[in-house]
Design a protein around this motif. Structure first.
Motif, short mmCIF file in Angstrom:
data_model
loop_
_atom_site.label_atom_id
_atom_site.label_comp_id
_atom_site.label_asym_id
_atom_site.label_seq_id
_atom_site.Cartn_x
_atom_site.Cartn_y
_atom_site.Cartn_z
N ASN A 1 0.83 -1.21 0.00
CA ASN A 1 0.00 0.00 0.00
C ASN A 1 0.87 1.27 0.00
O ASN A 1 0.50 2.28 -0.59
N GLN A 2 2.04 1.21 0.64
CA GLN A 2 2.95 2.35 0.62
C GLN A 2 3.51 2.57 -0.79
O GLN A 2 3.61 3.71 -1.27
N ALA A 3 3.87 1.47 -1.45
CA ALA A 3 4.38 1.58 -2.82
C ALA A 3 3.31 2.13 -3.75
O ALA A 3 3.60 2.95 -4.64
N ALA A 4 2.06 1.70 -3.56
CA ALA A 4 0.97 2.18 -4.41
C ALA A 4 0.75 3.68 -4.23
O ALA A 4 0.50 4.41 -5.20
N MET A 5 0.82 4.16 -2.98
CA MET A 5 0.64 5.60 -2.77
C MET A 5 1.79 6.39 -3.40
O MET A 5 1.55 7.43 -4.03
N LEU A 6 3.01 5.91 -3.26
CA LEU A 6 4.15 6.62 -3.86
C LEU A 6 4.05 6.64 -5.37
O LEU A 6 4.36 7.64 -6.03
N ALA A 7 3.63 5.53 -5.98
CA ALA A 7 3.49 5.48 -7.43
C ALA A 7 2.45 6.47 -7.92
O ALA A 7 2.57 7.03 -9.01
N GLY A 8 1.43 6.71 -7.13
CA GLY A 8 0.39 7.65 -7.54
C GLY A 8 0.83 9.10 -7.50
O GLY A 8 0.20 9.96 -8.13
N LEU A 9 1.90 9.41 -6.77
CA LEU A 9 2.33 10.80 -6.64
C LEU A 9 2.95 11.34 -7.92
O LEU A 9 2.97 12.56 -8.13
#
Length: 716
Positions: A253-261
């Motif tokens: 979930n942390q990787a997904a949030m960073l990818a969305g930035l």
């Protein structure tokens, strides 16, 4: 038979009755064969040879013509040359090594001389990532969001371009269609401009990167340089900044949030817009499901992560000193991702003193600046204005203001270099001829003054006469030798009175060169490296003879002890000069004591006149207050000694009202100085309490100290 023939049975009517085939020649005929169309050997042959008659035959003839081969070879050669030139251009303008460098200046922490952090400036970077060490869910989050076909295209994805074009034309959400390779090419080598030419260059560089780097190397460089908001660049810095963990340990979930930035880092930065980042994360999860990296159930169970931003610091990103020092700091660093800390020459104690004396001065609406440096140019304190948060404009380094009579030091320095002495006379009469007729502000004149007296009184007419005597070119050359680079008009006598604008930093550095008799002095925010043998032999600093230097210091000391700079007088050796510009627009005091050279400026940003402030008043008192605290001196100022035969009066200020002198009233003497107000009774038997003592606790004031011999006897 001419040309040969056949046997008799070949003739018609004989033997087999075969038909006569005609004559043949031993050479190729240049005339078309009239029987060709009737000959069965030609009956099934295609017309027009290979392409037939008409357009095909014409095209074939054109393609096989000599001219076509001639130009075709040249076109192919030109195309090959163009490719070579493109490769050379890319090698020069887009070297592969550049993709290994940060795309923004990395963060530098500036430290005071004692190691105390004073400011942090630049982008937050950290070490590049290694794809082989990253979990699959981290890599997949970025591939699903940014470029699903990354491992199958050659830098440019025609399918993605077509999809983006159709979507944009149909009125859907705007899409760029750029691959990860194109994005790396764009933010590493190109500007953000939106144009077809830039897009073409982006594609060329993308092909170039694909030809020389592996897919994993391209992805590593992309993730190590991409912007994630909050002035943070690169996946490692972003994961530490938002979640306080290395990217190798990121949760899905942390990787997904960073990818969305990456779509809009500033708009989605979770530190400022967490709800937007969480909403954008939903789109990333949908992309992961669509790409087959995540099941629908896994996506539904994935929740937005909590932030852990313990590395956030409260150091200012800028101060007057830090802004000035940063340019030099960048020149001293090498490209890289590592955070760097650099120790400056700023003295935390002296900076605090400077801030206190400026903050406690009665400036009203006026601004103030202060620069303190060592004699070698190492800056130890700097104030560029009353409040950096209100105005970051540095009045110590960026403002170009008139120095007023502080420039007279350079005029007299040039005169001393030319052989004049402190005892030499100079006319103090008013000008009666010529187009330029300067006046003394108090309109007091005399037949002549010595150079020492004229400098101490800051006589305008005497300074202009010395300027004319020495020559404009010589004075300007001395200014250049002392390190002043601002424009100075040759042949303008008003230059003698300080009409050429310059920064307080330039002016203070010139005084530092005089103080150390080694010039020019280049101000620096970092420790001065020892001069090497080559510099000592071929680039040695300039200096004057010891006698000339003593004469210059004699003038400066007289000015501060007995002249217009009396408010700045210190107990020990001190040297300085006041300066007030026309209509009191600028007030300055520049001087030195010990190893400290300090310049103080007061003025209004709109260049309007000051209210009753001159160089010998508030700037001199600020200078003295700073010097006393910097040197740890806590004593009363020494008595002011006057020469009864030549009373010293400031001639470059409208009046002397801002220069306190002892006031006698009803048998008492009231003296003001930096240490406060002292009342002394005329009779030694009477005592007067200080003004801040309660009326029931009177105490005797200390006796007046005897005039010290060294205050008046100066070395020859």
């Amino acid at each position: 038979m001419a040309g040969g023939g056949s046997r008799d049975d070949d003739w018609p009517g004989r033997g087999g009755g075969r038909r006569h085939r005609g004559y043949y020649a031993t050479h190729e005929s240049m005339v078309d064969d009239p029987w060709e169309d009737d000959d069965p050997d030609f009956a099934d042959r295609p017309r027009g040879r290979i392409f037939g008659d008409g357009i095909g035959r014409t095209a074939y003839s054109a393609l096989t013509a000599y001219e076509t081969r001639f130009w075709g070879v040249r076109v192919l050669a030109g195309f090959a040359l163009l490719l070579i030139l493109i490769v050379i251009w890319l090698a020069i303008t887009a070297p592969l090594s550049k993709s290994l460098e940060p795309i923004a200046p990395p963060q530098i922490t500036l430290l005071a001389a004692d190691g105390t952090p004073i400011a942090r400036n630049g982008a937050v970077y950290d070490e590049p990532v290694d794809i082989d060490r990253l979990p699959d869910h981290v890599v997949e989050a970025f591939l699903a969001t940014e470029d699903r076909r990354f491992y199958s295209h050659w830098g440019v994805d025609p399918r993605g371009l077509a999809r983006a074009t159709i979507n944009n034309w149909s009125g859907g959400p705007t899409q760029g269609g750029s691959t990860i390779t194109q994005q790396l090419a764009k933010f590493t080598f190109l500007t953000p401009e939106q144009s077809l030419s830039r897009k073409a260059r982006e594609m060329l560089i993308a092909f170039w990167l694909e030809g020389w780097l592996t897919k994993d190397e391209i992805l590593e460089r992309y993730l190590s340089n991409a912007y994630f908001g909050d002035n943070t660049y690169g996946l490692r810095a972003a994961s530490l900044h938002y979640f306080y963990r290395q990217p190798e340990k990121l949760e899905p979930n942390q990787a997904a949030m960073l990818a969305g930035l990456l779509k809009a880092p500033s708009a989605y930065a979770p530190s400022q817009h967490y709800d937007r980042a969480a909403q954008r994360m939903q789109a990333v999860k949908a992309s992961l499901v669509s790409a087959g990296f995540l099941s629908r159930g896994e996506a539904d169970r994935m929740r937005p992560p909590a932030l852990d931003m313990r590395l956030t610091n409260d150091l200012p990103t800028g101060t007057y000193f830090a802004d000035w020092a940063l340019a030099e700091a960048r020149d001293r660093t090498s490209p890289g991702y590592a955070l760097q800390a650099m120790t400056t020459t700023l003295d935390a104690r002296l900076q605090t003193i400077a801030r206190d004396v400026i903050g406690g001065a009665p400036l009203g609406d006026a601004q103030a600046a202060l620069v303190a440096m060592r004699r070698n140019g190492e800056v130890v304190a700097m104030i560029g204005g009353k409040d950096y948060s209100t105005s970051a404009f540095n009045r110590a380094t960026q403002a170009r203001r008139q120095p007023g009579s502080t420039f007279k030091t350079i005029v007299y320095f040039a005169a001393l270099k030319e052989g004049f002495g402190p005892e030499d006379p100079v006319s103090n009469r008013p000008f009666t001829e010529g187009s330029y007729r300067p006046e003394n502000y108090d309109e007091k004149y005399s037949d002549f003054l010595t150079l020492e007296q004229a400098f101490a009184r800051s006589s305008n007419v005497a300074a202009v006469r010395m300027f004319n005597e020495v020559g404009s070119a010589q004075v300007i050359d001395v200014a250049r030798d002392l390190g002043i680079t601002s424009p100075i008009t040759r042949g303008d006598p008003s230059v003698a009175l300080g009409t050429a604008g310059m920064s307080l930093m330039e002016l203070t550095a010139a005084y530092a060169g005089i103080a150390g008799n080694s010039y020019p002095v280049e101000p620096t925010a970092f420790l001065r490296e020892p001069r090497g043998l080559w510099d000592s032999l071929f680039n040695a600093p300039r200096s004057v003879s010891s006698s000339t230097h003593r004469d210059m210091e004699r003038l400066l000391r007289t000015a501060i002890n007995e002249g217009t700079g009396r408010n700045a007088q210190l107990p020990g050796l001190n040297f300085g000069k006041t300066g007030t510009t026309q209509n009191n627009r600028d007030a300055l005091f520049v001087g030195y004591a010990g190893d400290l050279v300090v310049g103080v400026w007061i003025g209004n940003d709109d260049n309007s006149p000051l209210e009753g402030v001159t160089g010998g008043g508030l700037p001199a008192r600020i200078w003295k207050s700073f010097m006393l605290r910097a040197q740890g001196i806590r004593t009363e100022a020494p008595s002011r000694r006057q020469d009864p035969t030549a009373p010293v009066q400031p001639l470059d200020v409208p009046d002397a009202s801002d220069i306190p002198a002892p006031v006698e009233e009803e048998g008492s003497e009231i003296t003001t100085d930096a240490s406060g107000i002292t009342i002394r009774e005329e009779s030694p038997d009477r005592e007067a309490p200080p003004l801040d003592a309660p009326p029931d606790a009177p105490r005797a004031a200390p006796p007046l100290p005897a005039a010290r011999e060294e205050d008046g006897a100066l070395p020859n």
